[in-house]
Design a protein around this motif. Structure first.
Motif, PDB file in Angstrom:
ATOM      1  N   ASN A  78      41.989  16.972  -1.025  1.00 55.13           N
ATOM      2  CA  ASN A  78      42.320  15.790   0.146  1.00 55.13           C
ATOM      3  C   ASN A  78      41.639  16.568   1.821  1.00 55.13           C
ATOM      4  N   ALA A  79      42.408  17.863   1.421  1.00 53.43           N
ATOM      5  CA  ALA A  79      42.712  18.148   3.392  1.00 53.43           C
ATOM      6  C   ALA A  79      41.331  18.286   3.862  1.00 53.43           C
ATOM      7  N   GLY A  80      40.898  17.491   5.053  1.00 59.23           N
ATOM      8  CA  GLY A  80      39.999  17.372   5.515  1.00 59.23           C
ATOM      9  C   GLY A  80      39.435  16.683   7.077  1.00 59.23           C
ATOM     10  N   VAL A  81      38.489  16.699   8.184  1.00 57.07           N
ATOM     11  CA  VAL A  81      38.753  16.130   8.635  1.00 57.07           C
ATOM     12  C   VAL A  81      37.635  16.015   9.485  1.00 57.07           C
ATOM     13  N   ALA A  82      37.151  14.416  10.547  1.00 57.07           N
ATOM     14  CA  ALA A  82      36.500  14.055  10.370  1.00 57.07           C
ATOM     15  C   ALA A  82      35.999  14.744  11.989  1.00 57.07           C
ATOM     16  N   SER A  83      35.047  13.969  12.261  1.00 57.14           N
ATOM     17  CA  SER A  83      34.428  13.949  14.218  1.00 57.14           C
ATOM     18  C   SER A  83      33.169  12.848  13.971  1.00 57.14           C
ATOM     19  N   MET A  84      33.075  12.456  14.974  1.00 54.94           N
ATOM     20  CA  MET A  84      31.928  10.908  15.220  1.00 54.94           C
ATOM     21  C   MET A  84      31.858  11.044  16.659  1.00 54.94           C
ATOM     22  N   ASN A  85      30.925  11.486  16.556  1.00 47.74           N
ATOM     23  CA  ASN A  85      29.448  11.425  17.884  1.00 47.74           C
ATOM     24  C   ASN A  85      28.134  11.543  17.653  1.00 47.74           C
ATOM     25  N   HIS A  86      27.097  10.608  18.491  1.00 42.32           N
ATOM     26  CA  HIS A  86      25.620  11.116  18.593  1.00 42.32           C
ATOM     27  C   HIS A  86      25.724  12.748  18.136  1.00 42.32           C
ATOM     28  N   SER A  87      24.635  12.921  17.474  1.00 39.29           N
ATOM     29  CA  SER A  87      24.639  14.530  17.187  1.00 39.29           C
ATOM     30  C   SER A  87      23.979  15.449  18.628  1.00 39.29           C
ATOM     31  N   LEU A  88      23.306  14.798  19.080  1.00 43.50           N
ATOM     32  CA  LEU A  88      22.774  15.244  20.457  1.00 43.50           C
ATOM     33  C   LEU A  88      24.125  15.266  21.289  1.00 43.50           C
ATOM     34  N   LEU A  89      25.162  14.700  21.355  1.00 51.26           N
ATOM     35  CA  LEU A  89      26.438  14.769  22.092  1.00 51.26           C
ATOM     36  C   LEU A  89      27.091  15.951  21.426  1.00 51.26           C
ATOM     37  N   THR A  90      26.876  16.195  20.493  1.00 48.74           N
ATOM     38  CA  THR A  90      27.669  17.445  19.528  1.00 48.74           C
ATOM     39  C   THR A  90      28.065  18.851  19.284  1.00 48.74           C
ATOM     40  N   PRO A  91      28.402  19.719  19.859  1.00 46.69           N
ATOM     41  CA  PRO A  91      28.628  20.965  19.907  1.00 46.69           C
ATOM     42  C   PRO A  91      28.364  21.792  18.946  1.00 46.69           C
ATOM     43  N   ALA A  92      28.017  22.252  18.469  1.00 47.48           N
ATOM     44  CA  ALA A  92      27.795  23.681  17.214  1.00 47.48           C
ATOM     45  C   ALA A  92      29.353  23.746  16.879  1.00 47.48           C
ATOM     46  N   ALA A  93      30.062  23.587  17.836  1.00 53.50           N
ATOM     47  CA  ALA A  93      31.695  24.292  17.511  1.00 53.50           C
ATOM     48  C   ALA A  93      32.007  23.071  16.539  1.00 53.50           C
ATOM     49  N   THR A  94      31.714  22.094  16.915  1.00 52.11           N
ATOM     50  CA  THR A  94      32.385  21.064  15.937  1.00 52.11           C
ATOM     51  C   THR A  94      32.276  21.060  14.235  1.00 52.11           C
ATOM     52  N   VAL A  95      30.363  21.429  14.771  1.00 50.23           N
ATOM     53  CA  VAL A  95      30.273  21.739  13.105  1.00 50.23           C
ATOM     54  C   VAL A  95      30.742  22.219  12.650  1.00 50.23           C
ATOM     55  N   GLU A  96      30.570  23.871  13.258  1.00 50.16           N
ATOM     56  CA  GLU A  96      31.288  25.009  12.288  1.00 50.16           C
ATOM     57  C   GLU A  96      32.905  24.459  12.113  1.00 50.16           C
ATOM     58  N   ARG A  97      33.710  23.355  12.824  1.00 45.49           N
ATOM     59  CA  ARG A  97      34.822  23.627  12.471  1.00 45.49           C
ATOM     60  C   ARG A  97      34.821  22.546  11.208  1.00 45.49           C
ATOM     61  N   LEU A  98      33.974  21.398  10.589  1.00 46.45           N
ATOM     62  CA  LEU A  98      33.891  20.485  10.082  1.00 46.45           C
ATOM     63  C   LEU A  98      33.665  21.060   8.511  1.00 46.45           C
ATOM     64  N   LEU A  99      32.615  22.253   8.985  1.00 44.84           N
ATOM     65  CA  LEU A  99      31.807  22.850   7.522  1.00 44.84           C
ATOM     66  C   LEU A  99      33.054  24.095   7.032  1.00 44.84           C
TER      67      LEU A  99
END
Lengths: 232, 103
Positions: A78-99
């Motif tokens: 179940n463990a998971g994290v979410a982030s809501m943001n327009h992709s043009l405003l999303t840092p790569a670090a956020t994507v890496e954290r989610l993945l």
């Protein structure tokens, strides 16, 4: 009859906690984990500090299950994290954290759980996706990518683990009122809910109902599926 | 890599584990008595992919239980003929010893 052993990741709060408490009430031994200590307890519940995105933490977590119980019947990843943001405003670090948490964390938890389950030739694994995947929800590109990956992972693991008597299925919940969506604007949630066949927020009970079905011994012929809620 | 783990003990542990899996019917040893030089996986290997998975997982557990060594033996080179650490009993032992924390 021996009590089943159920592992729920991300069980400190929200949906994970509700799932853990449900299976404690059903008489299971439950092991849970989160990055921070839990502020709740139960005589058959053991909480382990672990970040599912850290491979060694997951190894320790499953080592704990093995030493304490010598077996594992169910994993609710179940463990998971979410982030809501327009992709043009999303840092790569956020994507890496989610993945890292949602994909790598789910992969490693499933891998380590299956090692323990295969010894008894039985196991039930439930992973968590989201209706945001089939809805192609704008503003959640990274989150949707990570949860689409969970579905792919689930489908392949189902085939790889079938020979061990282990089923792997995903649930795609609608938004449920937990911390995961606390930061999402109400209008965005309303728009999402309006796209469901049954237009309301989900509840923990809605999700647990499907988890119950997938964990049943009788559900051994159901694997590699993703069940979306709310009629999406 | 220099380690304090005796590789011979790991070889013995793997042989023992392999024999136990054979007796349990988890892998089919086809009458072969395993030794350090036994081919595990590959063209001449004793194990199919499921058998290899079963052995690797059982060895991970035995290393933890018997020698107090907690290592993950997952490796991307599993299917490589030349570089797979799972080729033979001794290559698997060497691989595990190399991963074990020194000191």
């Amino acid at each position: 009859m021996e009590r089943p052993v159920t592992l729920v990741t991300g069980s400190r709060k929200g949906l994970g906690r509700a799932v853990a408490e449900h299976y404690l009430a059903a008489g299971h031994h439950v092991v849970g984990c989160s990055r921070k200590p839990a502020d709740w307890e139960h005589e058959r519940y053991r909480h382990v500090l672990a970040d599912v995105g850290v491979e060694a933490d997951v190894g320790n977590l499953l080592g704990e299950v093995r030493r304490t119980h010598g077996r594992l019947d169910h994993l609710v990843a179940n463990a998971g994290v979410a982030s809501m943001n327009h992709s043009l405003l999303t840092p790569a670090a956020t994507v890496e954290r989610l993945l890292q948490t949602n994909v790598v964390g789910t992969f490693v938890a499933c891998r380590e759980a299956a090692k323990l389950m295969r010894k008894r030739g039985f196991g039930r694994i439930v992973t968590m996706s989201t209706v945001a995947v089939p809805l192609r929800l704008e503003g959640e590109a990274a989150y949707v990518a990570s949860k689409a990956a969970v579905v792919g992972l689930t489908q392949v693991l189902a085939r790889e683990f079938a020979g061990f008597g282990i089923t792997v299925n995903a649930i795609g919940p609608t938004p449920v009122a937990t911390d995961l969506i606390a930061g999402v604007p109400a209008e965005a949630i309303d728009r999402l809910v309006a796209r469901q066949a049954v237009p309301r927020l989900g509840t923990a009970a809605d999700v647990i109902n499907v988890v119950d079905f997938l964990l049943r011994p009788e559900s051994g012929f159901v694997t590699g599926q993703c069940i979306y809620l709310g009629g999406v | 890599m220099e380690t304090t783990v005796d590789e011979t003990r790991i070889v013995e542990l793997i042989v023992r584990t392999l024999r136990a899996l054979g007796e349990e019917g988890v892998v089919d040893l086809d009458g072969v008595e395993p030794t350090a030089t036994t081919d595990l996986f590959g063209a001449e290997g004793l194990l199919d992919s499921i058998g290899l998975v079963s052995l690797v997982v059982a060895v991970e557990e035995a290393l933890d239980d018997e020698l107090g060594i907690r290592v993950g033996l997952a490796d991307d080179r599993a299917l490589s003929q030349r570089h797979s650490p799972y080729r033979t009993v001794s290559s698997l032992a060497g691989y595990a010893a190399g991963l074990a924390p020194a000191g």
